[in-house]
Design an enzyme around this catalytic site. Structure first.
Site, mmCIF file in Angstrom:
data_model
loop_
_atom_site.group_PDB
_atom_site.id
_atom_site.type_symbol
_atom_site.label_atom_id
_atom_site.label_comp_id
_atom_site.label_asym_id
_atom_site.label_seq_id
_atom_site.Cartn_x
_atom_site.Cartn_y
_atom_site.Cartn_z
ATOM 1 N N HIS A 67 0.837 -1.209 0.000
ATOM 2 C CA HIS A 67 0.000 0.000 0.000
ATOM 3 C C HIS A 67 0.870 1.256 0.000
ATOM 4 O O HIS A 67 1.272 1.710 -1.047
ATOM 5 C CB HIS A 67 -0.979 -0.053 1.181
ATOM 6 C CG HIS A 67 -2.033 0.991 1.121
ATOM 7 N ND1 HIS A 67 -3.052 0.949 0.218
ATOM 8 C CD2 HIS A 67 -2.216 2.115 1.849
ATOM 9 C CE1 HIS A 67 -3.825 2.029 0.375
ATOM 10 N NE2 HIS A 67 -3.332 2.741 1.364
ATOM 11 N N HIS B 215 0.050 1.201 8.540
ATOM 12 C CA HIS B 215 -0.338 2.278 7.611
ATOM 13 C C HIS B 215 0.543 3.483 7.902
ATOM 14 O O HIS B 215 0.193 4.348 8.697
ATOM 15 C CB HIS B 215 -1.823 2.616 7.779
ATOM 16 C CG HIS B 215 -2.335 3.451 6.646
ATOM 17 N ND1 HIS B 215 -2.073 4.794 6.537
ATOM 18 C CD2 HIS B 215 -3.069 3.124 5.547
ATOM 19 C CE1 HIS B 215 -2.638 5.258 5.429
ATOM 20 N NE2 HIS B 215 -3.247 4.265 4.804
HETATM 21 FE FE1 DHE Z 1 -5.048 7.228 0.557
HETATM 22 C C1 DHE Z 1 -1.697 7.949 0.137
HETATM 23 C C2 DHE Z 1 -4.746 4.566 -1.513
HETATM 24 C C3 DHE Z 1 -8.211 6.238 1.394
HETATM 25 C C4 DHE Z 1 -5.483 10.123 2.276
HETATM 26 N N1 DHE Z 1 -3.503 6.394 -0.471
HETATM 27 C C5 DHE Z 1 -2.191 6.840 -0.502
HETATM 28 C C6 DHE Z 1 -1.435 5.962 -1.344
HETATM 29 C C7 DHE Z 1 -2.300 5.016 -1.819
HETATM 30 C C8 DHE Z 1 -3.595 5.289 -1.271
HETATM 31 C C9 DHE Z 1 -1.974 3.874 -2.766
HETATM 32 C C10 DHE Z 1 0.056 6.077 -1.634
HETATM 33 C C11 DHE Z 1 0.291 7.011 -2.765
HETATM 34 C C12 DHE Z 1 1.768 7.187 -3.049
HETATM 35 O O1 DHE Z 1 2.539 7.342 -2.087
HETATM 36 O O2 DHE Z 1 2.155 7.168 -4.221
HETATM 37 N N2 DHE Z 1 -6.251 5.643 0.068
HETATM 38 C C13 DHE Z 1 -5.941 4.674 -0.806
HETATM 39 C C14 DHE Z 1 -7.028 3.731 -0.920
HETATM 40 O O3 DHE Z 1 -7.103 2.759 -1.716
HETATM 41 C C15 DHE Z 1 -7.998 4.038 0.153
HETATM 42 C C16 DHE Z 1 -7.781 3.019 1.254
HETATM 43 C C17 DHE Z 1 -9.467 3.941 -0.187
HETATM 44 C C18 DHE Z 1 -9.935 4.732 -1.385
HETATM 45 O O4 DHE Z 1 -11.075 4.506 -1.808
HETATM 46 O O5 DHE Z 1 -9.207 5.571 -1.893
HETATM 47 C C19 DHE Z 1 -7.490 5.424 0.571
HETATM 48 N N3 DHE Z 1 -6.574 8.038 1.660
HETATM 49 C C20 DHE Z 1 -7.781 7.476 1.859
HETATM 50 C C21 DHE Z 1 -8.639 8.331 2.642
HETATM 51 O O6 DHE Z 1 -9.841 8.101 2.968
HETATM 52 C C22 DHE Z 1 -7.826 9.497 3.052
HETATM 53 C C23 DHE Z 1 -7.596 9.427 4.564
HETATM 54 C C24 DHE Z 1 -8.481 10.849 2.778
HETATM 55 C C25 DHE Z 1 -8.543 11.222 1.308
HETATM 56 O O7 DHE Z 1 -8.104 12.309 0.989
HETATM 57 O O8 DHE Z 1 -9.030 10.426 0.534
HETATM 58 C C26 DHE Z 1 -6.534 9.246 2.288
HETATM 59 N N4 DHE Z 1 -3.802 8.756 1.108
HETATM 60 C C27 DHE Z 1 -4.207 9.872 1.782
HETATM 61 C C28 DHE Z 1 -3.068 10.758 1.932
HETATM 62 C C29 DHE Z 1 -1.973 10.131 1.339
HETATM 63 C C30 DHE Z 1 -2.472 8.873 0.822
HETATM 64 C C31 DHE Z 1 -3.109 12.103 2.653
HETATM 65 C C32 DHE Z 1 -0.539 10.656 1.242
HETATM 66 C C33 DHE Z 1 0.129 10.593 2.561
HETATM 67 C C34 DHE Z 1 1.534 11.104 2.540
HETATM 68 O O9 DHE Z 1 1.937 11.723 3.539
HETATM 69 O O10 DHE Z 1 2.243 10.864 1.544
#
Ligand code: DHE
Length: 584
Positions: free
Chosen positions: A361, A404
């Site tokens: 992930h 995570h």
């Molecule tokens: Fe994310 C990063 C996938 C839900 C906020 N999220 C990522 C990454 C992935 C991912 C693959 C890494 C990207 C990279 O580094 O190239 N996220 C998913 C999902 O599949 C999931 C579980 C469900 C969905 O339907 O998308 C999901 N993610 C969420 C949220 O509900 C969050 C909390 C709020 C939102 O904005 O959607 C969320 N994801 C984030 C954030 C990052 C992130 C803020 C980057 C964090 C960082 O510091 O790099």
């Protein structure tokens, strides 16, 4: 020292969704499964739910659905089920739901299972009230029909969607605004499909820019000039921060569902390429870093790393750019492979394929940027690779349920030396992994300490080289007060007594935001450029007030509450300098 005994609560939260284990009686199921952090954190393929997909050919005895019922069932499936059971229903963290299995089990079985769920992780969609009786009936029938296959998205589709709004030759030759772009925050406004650019010193919202749907992350070009944003609908926006009024200069849709984007960082390739990964179709694309012209699309379909069986839809999760070679590191979820893609010669593309662990992930580098750690969250493990040697260092148990890390947090532990930290979605464990094989060989690539934080449901952990604090959110904790707070640890006091968990302070961030309506959750600590302030999103429902709370890192006191009607559902925040330089 954290012990696994504290995790009785976590056991309820753990477990991948599994539809086709034995049906359970209502009283056997976990009481609140529908509201657990895990259940609310499965990928919701909302964009795919909106696609117009035909009802596949019917067989004798198949349930008959009207086009309206078909559309409703298909939308529910993509939004609620596909994240675990796969777009093609061939299984991911959840069990396969192909018709050979569903027809064998029959309507009554499916109907009961969807209603009551299972202790193995299937939410009790019916009894929790998340699906009505009619919707449960509809979904049981839908699963007896052949799954529809969503379209592919190849070069022609990408090119048709690609727009260069301002050509490279028409862009500024030098920075035309007086913004301190190094200290700018790109803030995801999740449900409005926008980002806000907020000045890190004055806290002024400088711009709100329209992006893709349910925009996910922002990444910076190596020069710090171009900001790349990806929406869940696969739309990438490339924003030029040098313009008088920064705006999108190029845009493209790279797939139908996506989460990740990154840019080339290796010396000599600064601002040359961008890459984006898709959940559907399962693929990544390398693009021109000045225009987003798609250059090379590669499918990630293939064999799982362990059983070596074909997987038709391995989603692309996190992507980072190597600092040691002209390479991108692409994490493929369902096959458990880490691909190291050499972008120095796209015609003769070289890929190192590393066997890691399934369900990769998110992850980040260690402080030297040589080693990359990525959570295989549904397997409770962390894979570590050496980006200098392009080799697997190891795959280790993370010390908790569902690691995570976001990108994780690097700091020098008083006893164990340099460590990288991850929190966990499924329980309260915070784990520290030693990252210094030269100076601390005994500790390297081991979980050197695990201790309890505020609770389960943590998403992001953060520190900064200039800070002596470690911050951990618990965004998805079911308790409102807990999900509105963060834990902060004083790094200097860690590890004195290995039998004792380090103490932490609880900062009531949501309370400080002074929001009375709704249940805002606090998410993703992010430092300003100098590492002196920490920003938190106070993430409320779309129609309610949200905020960003800024605290002073030294005193842990409130510095600023940023409120504005334009701040709709703020979640991720990406400081330009920290994102560009991989500082976390
Ligand atoms: Fe994310 C990063 C996938 C839900 C906020 N999220 C990522 C990454 C992935 C991912 C693959 C890494 C990207 C990279 O580094 O190239 N996220 C998913 C999902 O599949 C999931 C579980 C469900 C969905 O339907 O998308 C999901 N993610 C969420 C949220 O509900 C969050 C909390 C709020 C939102 O904005 O959607 C969320 N994801 C984030 C954030 C990052 C992130 C803020 C980057 C964090 C960082 O510091 O790099």
């Amino acid at each position: 020292m954290f012990t696994r005994a504290i995790s009785a609560k976590a056991l309820l939260w753990g477990g991948a969704a599994a539809l086709l284990a034995l049906p359970v009686l209502a009283e056997d199921k976990p009481a609140s499964h529908g509201d657990t952090p895990d259940a609310s954190y499965q990928a919701s393929m909302t964009t795919m739910g909106q696609l117009n997909l035909e009802i596949p050919g019917l067989q004798a005895g198949d349930p008959v659905l009207t086009p309206e019922q078909w559309n409703e069932a298909k939308t529910i499936y993509f939004e609620r089920c596909a994240g675990c059971h796969g777009v093609l229903r061939k299984g991911a963290t959840g069990k396969p739901l192909t018709t050979d299995i569903t027809r064998e089990n029959g309507y009554d079985y499916l109907q009961s299972f969807i209603t009551y769920g299972s202790p193995a992780g299937m939410p009790n969609w019916g009894t929790s009230g998340q699906l009505t009786e009619q919707q449960v009936d509809l979904m049981a029938k839908y699963l007896l029909l052949e799954p529809p296959t969503p379209p592919e998205w190849g070069m022609k589709d990408m090119k048709d969607s690609w727009k260069v709004l301002v050509k490279p030759e028409d862009r500024p030759k030098a920075k035309e605004n007086d913004w301190d772009i190094e200290n700018l925050m790109s803030v995801t406004l999740r449900d409005s499909g926008e980002i806000a650019l907020i000045d890190g010193t004055s806290y002024e919202i400088r711009a709100v820019i329209k992006t893709g749907y349910a925009v996910h992350i922002s990444r910076m070009s190596a020069s710090g000039r171009y900001l790349f944003v990806i929406g869940r609908d696969g739309v990438v926006n490339m924003i030029d921060l040098w313009m008088k009024e920064p705006a999108t200069v190029s845009t493209i849709r790279i797939g139908l569902e996506a989460r990740s984007v990154e840019t080339s960082k290796f010396e000599g390739y600064e601002d040359k390429y961008a890459i984006a990964g898709a959940y559907w179709p399962p693929q990544y694309v390398i693009m021109d870093g000045q225009t987003l012209e798609p250059l090379k699309i590669e499918s990630t379909r293939g064999m799982t790393y362990d059983e070596q069986e074909y997987h038709p839809e391995p989603r692309v999760a996190s992507i980072v750019a190597s600092h040691y070679h002209p390479e991108f590191i692409v994490n493929v979820k369902e096959t458990g492979k880490i691909l190291i893609i050499d972008y120095s010669d796209l015609k003769n593309l070289k890929t190192v394929e590393i066997e890691a662990e399934r369900f990769l992930h998110d992850g980040g580098f260690d402080s030297t940027k040589r080693y990359f750690m990525v959570a295989a969250n549904a397997r409770n493990r962390v894979a570590i690779i050496d980006t200098k040697e392009d080799k697997l260092v190891g795959v280790i148990d993370s010390g908790g349920e569902k690691p995570h890390p976001g990108r994780g947090a690097n700091f020098v532990h008083p006893v164990y030396g340099p460590v990288w930290a991850t929190s966990h979605l499924g329980d309260e464990a915070i784990s520290l992994i030693g990252t210094d094989p030269e100076g601390h060989p005994e500790q390297a690539w081991k979980v050197v300490d695990t201790f309890a934080g505020l609770g389960g449901g943590a998403l992001f952990i953060k520190t900064n080289p200039a800070s002596n604090h470690l911050y951990v959110d618990v965004t998805l904790n079911p308790d409102a007060e807990t999900s509105g707070s963060v834990a902060v640890y004083d790094i200097a006091t860690m590890g004195g007594d290995p039998a004792k968990d380090p103490e932490f302070k609880t900062l009531p961030i949501a309370e400080w935001a002074g929001i009375t309506d709704g249940q805002p959750r606090v998410v993703q600590p992010e430092f300003n450029k100098d590492g002196t302030e920490v920003w938190f999103s106070v993430w409320n429902a779309k129609d309610k007030e949200s905020a960003i709370v800024v605290i002073d890192d030294k005193t842990l006191e409130l510095k600023k509450v940023i409120k504005d009607p334009r701040l709709i559902t703020p979640t991720g925040k990406f400081n330009v300098a920290n994102t560009r330089d991989d500082v976390y």
